[in-house]
Structure formats: structure tokens, C-alpha cells
Design an enzyme around this catalytic site. Sequence first.
Site, PDB file in Angstrom:
ATOM      1  N   THR A   1      13.833  16.721  24.874  1.00 49.60           N
ATOM      2  CA  THR A   1      13.640  16.207  23.515  1.00 49.60           C
ATOM      3  C   THR A   1      14.205  17.240  22.559  1.00 49.60           C
ATOM      4  O   THR A   1      14.168  18.443  22.836  1.00 49.60           O
ATOM      5  CB  THR A   1      12.141  16.033  23.204  1.00 49.60           C
ATOM      6  OG1 THR A   1      11.513  17.301  23.329  1.00 49.60           O
ATOM      7  CG2 THR A   1      11.509  15.058  24.167  1.00 49.60           C
TER       8      THR A   1
ATOM      9  N   GLU B   1      10.014  10.526  25.837  1.00 48.17           N
ATOM     10  CA  GLU B   1       8.851  10.664  26.719  1.00 48.17           C
ATOM     11  C   GLU B   1       8.417   9.329  27.314  1.00 48.17           C
ATOM     12  O   GLU B   1       7.466   9.271  28.083  1.00 48.17           O
ATOM     13  CB  GLU B   1       7.670  11.267  25.936  1.00 48.17           C
ATOM     14  CG  GLU B   1       7.836  12.750  25.596  1.00 48.17           C
ATOM     15  CD  GLU B   1       8.568  12.988  24.278  1.00 48.17           C
ATOM     16  OE1 GLU B   1       9.261  12.057  23.810  1.00 48.17           O
ATOM     17  OE2 GLU B   1       8.453  14.085  23.729  1.00 48.17           O
TER      18      GLU B   1
END
Lengths: 542, 542
Positions: A186, A331
Site C-alpha cells: 500500500t 487490503e
Amino acid sequence: MLGLMQNQPLLISSLIEFAERHHGDAEIVSRRVEGDIHRYTYRDAARRARQVANALDTLGLAFSDRVATLAWNGYRHFELYYGVSGSGRVLHTINPRLHPEQIAWIANHAEDQVLCFDLSFLPIVQSIHAHCSTIRHFIALCDADRLPQDSGIPNLQSYEAWMGGHSDRYSWPSFDENSASSMCYTSGTTGHPKAALYSHRSTLLHAYASALPDVMGLSARDSVLPVVPMFHVNAWGIPYATALTGAKLVLPGPGLDGKSVYELLEAEKVTYAAGVPTVWQMLLSHMKPQGLRFSSLQRTVIGGSACPPAMITAFREDYGVEVLHAWGMTEMSPLGTVCTLKNKHQALSDEERMSIRLKQGRAIFGVDMKIVDDAGQELPWDGRTFGNLLVRGPWVVREYFKGEGGDPLQDGWFPTGDVATIDADGFMQITDRSKDVIKSGGEWISSIDVENLAVAHPAVAMAACVGMPHPKWDERPIVVVVKKPGAELSREDLLAFYEGKLAKWQIPDDVVFVEAIPLGATGKMLKTRLRETLKGYKLPGT
Amino acid sequence: MLGLMQNQPLLISSLIEFAERHHGDAEIVSRRVEGDIHRYTYRDAARRARQVANALDTLGLAFSDRVATLAWNGYRHFELYYGVSGSGRVLHTINPRLHPEQIAWIANHAEDQVLCFDLSFLPIVQSIHAHCSTIRHFIALCDADRLPQDSGIPNLQSYEAWMGGHSDRYSWPSFDENSASSMCYTSGTTGHPKAALYSHRSTLLHAYASALPDVMGLSARDSVLPVVPMFHVNAWGIPYATALTGAKLVLPGPGLDGKSVYELLEAEKVTYAAGVPTVWQMLLSHMKPQGLRFSSLQRTVIGGSACPPAMITAFREDYGVEVLHAWGMTEMSPLGTVCTLKNKHQALSDEERMSIRLKQGRAIFGVDMKIVDDAGQELPWDGRTFGNLLVRGPWVVREYFKGEGGDPLQDGWFPTGDVATIDADGFMQITDRSKDVIKSGGEWISSIDVENLAVAHPAVAMAACVGMPHPKWDERPIVVVVKKPGAELSREDLLAFYEGKLAKWQIPDDVVFVEAIPLGATGKMLKTRLRETLKGYKLPGT
């Protein structure tokens, strides 16, 4: 007592085997970095994925070793998706838009052994290779005769020379379906990037779900263009979902401008495309002045950030293309919600349906969601109350790679960092980021609502709403404004402008005029930096 | 290295939880045995499924204990699907069309503890209860005031009295997704019935796959009518797939006649229906004379046996309803193939597409298939060569309950007992049953082809083709014929009728005229019984 059905692990290799066997002549069309169009079939891709697997075996890569990519959407990248994961290694797709230093940090953290890159990214690799201590093999995704000379990169090989000499016979290994298959870091606005580590099981369950009629709705009659990149959450899983359904796959390479995307949509009779609003804005801007039309495109899924209502209207009304709003996260593999209507909505007026379409949508089976207050208490689904959005499910992370950031879960639920409402029909709408929402006397105020109203004022170029400490209310909102060049606007004008548009307690306590608001690489306002510049600021009356 | 996604078992309870939470007000409409229409929502069904779970706990039923049903498609049956499996017990749906002795045998073999039955089946239960040694509780699916008096069935309770008093609060247990969830006995033409034992995992994977656009294509905008019974392979998994998608579910109860089905299709705005050819024939026969039309039905999946071409044409051309041919088995949960076209077929003529639509279709991702000769060698996919059809996948049985029938697999593949061709595009067509195909000098002759041609002769009422021992060719076909009343037909006439329609070696060696061909309970010809009546028959020239 256990059931008596066959024990067959859910493995990524079974997708490419299925596509080869049942959809062998379905096409994969790619715009290459070289600029030309390359076309072949799932049968060809499967054959070459097996060559990649043999080539990785020859390098001596162990089970779960990481193979990194810095690559556009293209057929070689597609082969790596299957050759790397299918043979038991972990595909690590790196976002080339990150700062080179961050790329090197990520490659070291992931302990990548191999880096495969498109020639567009040669300068990045030249600048970082000396700092990537674990990478033993650098492979340029090109023909042998295109390999750059004197690149300074040790042992640089061309992809074709590397894998081309290997046998295309290979038996995909069978192993625990929970084994790691791929990873994605991320971008993380604070601290170091953290990686989601996907499994074969999560990838296959996500692939089934993503092709459902109420999600992407993919069939063997579709031609699918993922404009969303394969270096970012596996292009929303499209390279897997197309193999699962036998759909034609169209890969745009580096050509993300309006003209290139339009030409590909038309030439390859694309029926379904997925991307972020920015890309679609470039496409519509290219089409409108020339009066261009779509001849095959039927629907598009838009995610990544909220889609402007005008864009939904333009696609639907001017071009006859259905627009589906979607929401997800790195995620979450990434799909969480898609905004497809229910039976009961079919009788609604266009306007009423539009108000639903602006929401991020309802959960796909496999993703459960809820909104909670700061104490973790579940909040009602009334479409008004907003709270922290939590999710769980078999394609949602339970922790990050190497345990970075500790245990992210709250009682088994993953906190998305978004603040949202959910209505009685289960349609979720993001109202803010958790770190940006203003918490005033126990009530939450959406910074996004305050900002959207400010920029609706003709004198405002840009606006950021942030919470400031308040002795009684904990926080109160202020709005930081950049005026349009030459425009006149007073604090009182703007505060009056809010009246009747927001509840009294939601209206900012103050307006601060500034020359500029700090922006990040992707154009998002950096509120943490903005807050630093406001150090010493005091709310009126405190 | 394992991935780091959440560990969440695939459990049937998660389907009803999802439907309640995300599609709580979507409807389930049932025609009851009482004749009236009952309607409620997934929210109501979820609540009552929890009451069922509590009621089972109170009975002291252990994990994996079997709960049997003898019931039509209705809301109470739906509640049992979730209450029984969701709480960890095994739902055993019994086919009420079997002979009562066979039903008792099955109940004893399964060691059922509870039997829930519709009042239509009271006479069956009255005749068998004394022979069902393991059943401790008999429950009639009715209101307390409908409970038959003096039924002779010990401790008979009404469903409503039994479950109605229990709390609707219940936490669905979490357990191994490979646990048994439900079971279904195959009717088995030889020997005792054998049971497929499904798992939560197989059921959920099948549910994802069955809702895909190229399978049943289910969305939250659909209204779904399974005419196929819930007592037979879980109504093709529709009670699970509708919960997964939030589609409206319409359950026809005992009303399978044309008029009842038509009224339900229209009143409940059904968009998708699934059934066997016989049911659709009754429906079309009801509609045609009155000039009735469909106002909402869009598509229907037809399976169970091959769909007559005229029926496909009638649905498509006369009524504008898309017909999808499908194929599956009790041992396959049941879906294996569906005949949806590919991208490349869109440019074909209607006639060419029709020739594809007559096939049983192509494999769904999750089902792998191949055809082999008697030595197990894989045969080519050329659309002409036919061989034994083998399948494998996570919702295909690996063995039967209690190991009955030994290990059915051949090198990990399940032999379907069907003989089929597969074409280059992966479209499978059943040509015969393995036990009926005639093996003549190493070549296989389809008994079905020979029979279909015979009944095309105006003088033939019914025809059965069977293989007879031959000293040189191993087997040669003969055709056993029932003439139409009053019709004249000689052996030579019929053999001449085959000329030019079949290859010379495929034409039967003889015609045997009989008064009747033995039929089974479901109208299928019983070739084993027929062969017994032909004992002593000798082929001409042998």
C-alpha cells in the site's frame, strides 16, 4: 463427519489450465511498450507461462521466493502472473509511480530475488539496482535484440532470451491453497509501505466473486479492458477473472491517454472496461470534441476514488454505457462493494436511481461490512449515521507482511480507514477518511461535505477542511481556501454561503485563506502537511 | 509461506446471514401444500432458520446427525436447508417419488434421526415409519391446527409447534468447511441407491459458480423459480445461489402443472426459471392453446435430460425466452456444463448457433472434463469421437457415503456413466449412457441415435436399441420396436429407412417387434429388463 467431495486446492494454475483447455483460442491483445499491437491466445499464454515456470526452476528459486515486476498491463506481465504464482513463487507487483527510493525500500523489504521490468522503467532500475541487495536477476521485458547495451545493470537479460529457451512442458505443482501467491504494497500516507500478501485461495474466491453478474458480470462473450494497472492490486483481479470466464482480454500497455484507450476500445470491440475517474475523464475529453461514439462498450466499473456525478451521467446518457461505482482496497484484493441496483429499484425514477448510483454500493458475498463508533459499537444502517467502516472476509488481510504495523484487526474485522454511511438496503457511501473526519462534541462532520460545498462557491479554487482543537467540543472544523485568481471573497461571505446547506453545528468556525494547499504525487491534498503549516493557529473565541 | 488473508471457512450459514443483512427485504414466495401463496423475506427466513437450529439443539442432535426431508419446494424446506446445515447437522433430502420401501431403506442407511415431511407425503410416512429404526422424531411441515389426528405415527409434531416456541437468537457455529452439509441418494438403476455427501465448501464454491453470467447468471434484480425440486440435488443449488445474490426466490410447492407454473411466473414477475423438459412441455401445452405470453421471463435453464430442439425453438422464437441447455449429476452438486455461447459464436447464423445450443455445453470453472476410451486413453476434442465422460473438481464426489460401491474414481476422475463428444471449443454433447452404447468392432454406436431415427418413422411408437453378442464384432445393435396402433411396418422397411441416415456399420442388424417396452417410474426405458425378455435371441447369421 466430513463431506465426500474431491479434495482439490484452489490454485491459480488451475485458472490458466482451464483457460487453455476450454477457451484456448480466446484472444489476449496487448499494446506493447514498443507501440505496436500484439495478439495471441490463452493457449499461447499458458504455454509461455509454463516456460516462465521452467525458467524460474532453473534459476533455483525456492517455493515462496518473491519475483518482482515493474510493468504495464501486457501479455508478458500476464505470463508472469501465472508462471510465478502457479509454480509456487510469490508475484510482487511494484507500483512504478512510487519514488525510486521507495521502490528500492520495497524490493529490499520483500526480499525480491528477481526483477522483471518494462523498458519504460529502465531509468528507475538503473537508479536503484545497486541498492537492491536481494535481487539476483534483472530481466527486461523485451526481445533479445531490444536489450539495452551498457545499461550498467549487472547480468541484465531479455525476457525472451531468458524464458524462450525453456521447455513449454511443465506440471503445475499442487500445494496448500493458503500459500502466498502475490503481494502488493500500500502506498501508505504515513510510515513505510506495508504489504498485503494474497493467497491462492483468496485470489480464486475473489475471482469467482468478481465475475458475478452484480460485480463485473464477465462472460465468454465479453472483451475486457482493464485500464486499472496490473501493478496495483492485480488490476482488480481482472487477469484472473478473464481466465475464469474465457473472456477476451485487452491490455493497454502504457497507452492510458484518451486517444489510445479509445482506439483500443473500438478496435478490439471491448464490452467492459475498468478504471479510475482520471482515466475516464481523459477518454471523455478526447471523444467529446470529435463527436466520437462507442460501438461495443456496454459497461464500465469505476473505482479508486469517488466518481463525479457528471461522469456517470455522461457515460449513461450521452454514450449509453452503464457505469458501476465500486469500492475496494489493496487490503481487500481489492473488491468490496459494487453499486448494482436491486429488484426494488427498478421502478424508481431516474433521479432516485442516480442518488443510489452515487454510493459506493453494496457488499459482494464474501465481504461483510459494518460501521462502528470510536468505541467499536455498531451503528445503524439508516443512510445518515456515519462511522468507521470495518470489513471481513476470506479475501481481506488479517495482517501485513512480516507483521508490520502489528495486528490491524479489531475483533476480527479490518478497519478500512474510511468513514461511511450504510443505508437500509446495504448501500455504503464513503463520507470521509477516518483521519480527516472532524469529531465535534460526539458528532462527526464530514470534511468532504464541507470541502465540496466550498468549491461550489464561484470564488473558490480549492478547499480543505480540517479539525482544530476546541476546549469544549474537542474539535471544530475550519476551511482552508485558495481563491480563484482575481476573485474576491471574505470569511463572512463563505460562512454565509454554508447557511441552509449544512446543519448549523456542521458549518466551519473559521475560514483561512492561503496561497496554496500542499498536494501529493497523485493530486490528493496532504492534510498532515497542511496541519503543520497551521501550527499556532487558534480557533476564534478560544 | 502462507498468505496473510483472513481465515474464514466457507459455511452455509454465511449465505443466510449475508442474505438477511444485505438483502433482508428481498422476497421468498411459496405456493403451499394448502394451495395458498405464502410470502415473506430473507430476514424472516433467517430468523426462522435460527429457530430451527435451536429446536435441533433441544432435540439433542449431535454434529453431523442427519435430518431427512420429504418435501416440495417451499419456505419451510428452505428454512431446513439453513437451520439443519448451518447448525452442523446434515440435511438429507429424500425423493418422495421413490418406492416407499426404497425410502425406508434410504432413511435407515442414512441413519436419519428426524424426518420432516409435507402433508402430501403423509401416506408414505404412515406406510414406512415402523420400518425406519433410526428416526426418533417425525415432524409434519404444517401449522399446529393442521396436524393430522390418529395418524398412527408416534409422537408426530407439527413443524410450527416444534420450532415456533424456540428463540430466534442463535450464533451459527464455525467449523471445518469440509464438514458434511447435506446428502442426496442417486436413484441408481442397479443395486441399492448410493449417496453423495456434500460439504459446506463444495456447496459454497458451487453457489459462486452457479450464479456466474455463463451459468445461471443470477443478480439481485432476478426473480427465480426453481421448478426443479429441492429434494433432488438441492434444486440445482438455487436455494444457495439466490441467497448469495439476493435474488427473489419463488417456490412452486406441489403445483408443477402448466397452469400453476404459468400463474406463478406471471404473478411473481419471474425472470429466470430452471427445470426439466417434461415440466416445460406441460407449461407450453398450457400456454399455446390460449395464446398466453410471458411478461417477465427472460431465460430458462433446462437439464435432467436432453432438451428437444423444438422446445428450444419454441421458447426462443415464439416466446423470446433464452434457453440454456445444462448438464450435471447428483454426484456433481449438480452443475457441470451449461451451453452458453462464446464471443466467436456471435457472428454465426441462427442455424449454426442452434446446432451448438443442442449440446449440453461447456465446463464451468471448477469442473474439468475429458473423454476416454475403455483403456482410459484420452480421446480428441473433435466433436465426433465419443468416449466415456470423466469429470473432476471440488464439487464432484470422491466416494459415496459409507464407501458404498468402493472407490468410484479412475486416476482421480469420476466416471459419469455418460458417453459424450467434446468439440474443439469445449462443448460437450451426451451421445449415450456408457451401459447402453454398443461396442462394435472397436467402434462405438450410440443407441440414442438409432432410437431417435426409429421414432422419426411414422409407424413407430417407441424404440429401444440394444447391443447383442456377436462372435466377430463383439456386439451388434438391434432395434426393438413398438408399432403405432394399426400401423404397418416390416423389418425391411425400417432397415431401409436407416440407409443414408447412418453409416452402414451403425445400422442395426435386426428389428424385433414387441407389444411394449418396460418403463421405469420416471418414464425411462429399462434396458436391463428389456434384455432379460430377449434372452435366447440370436442375431441373424450367428
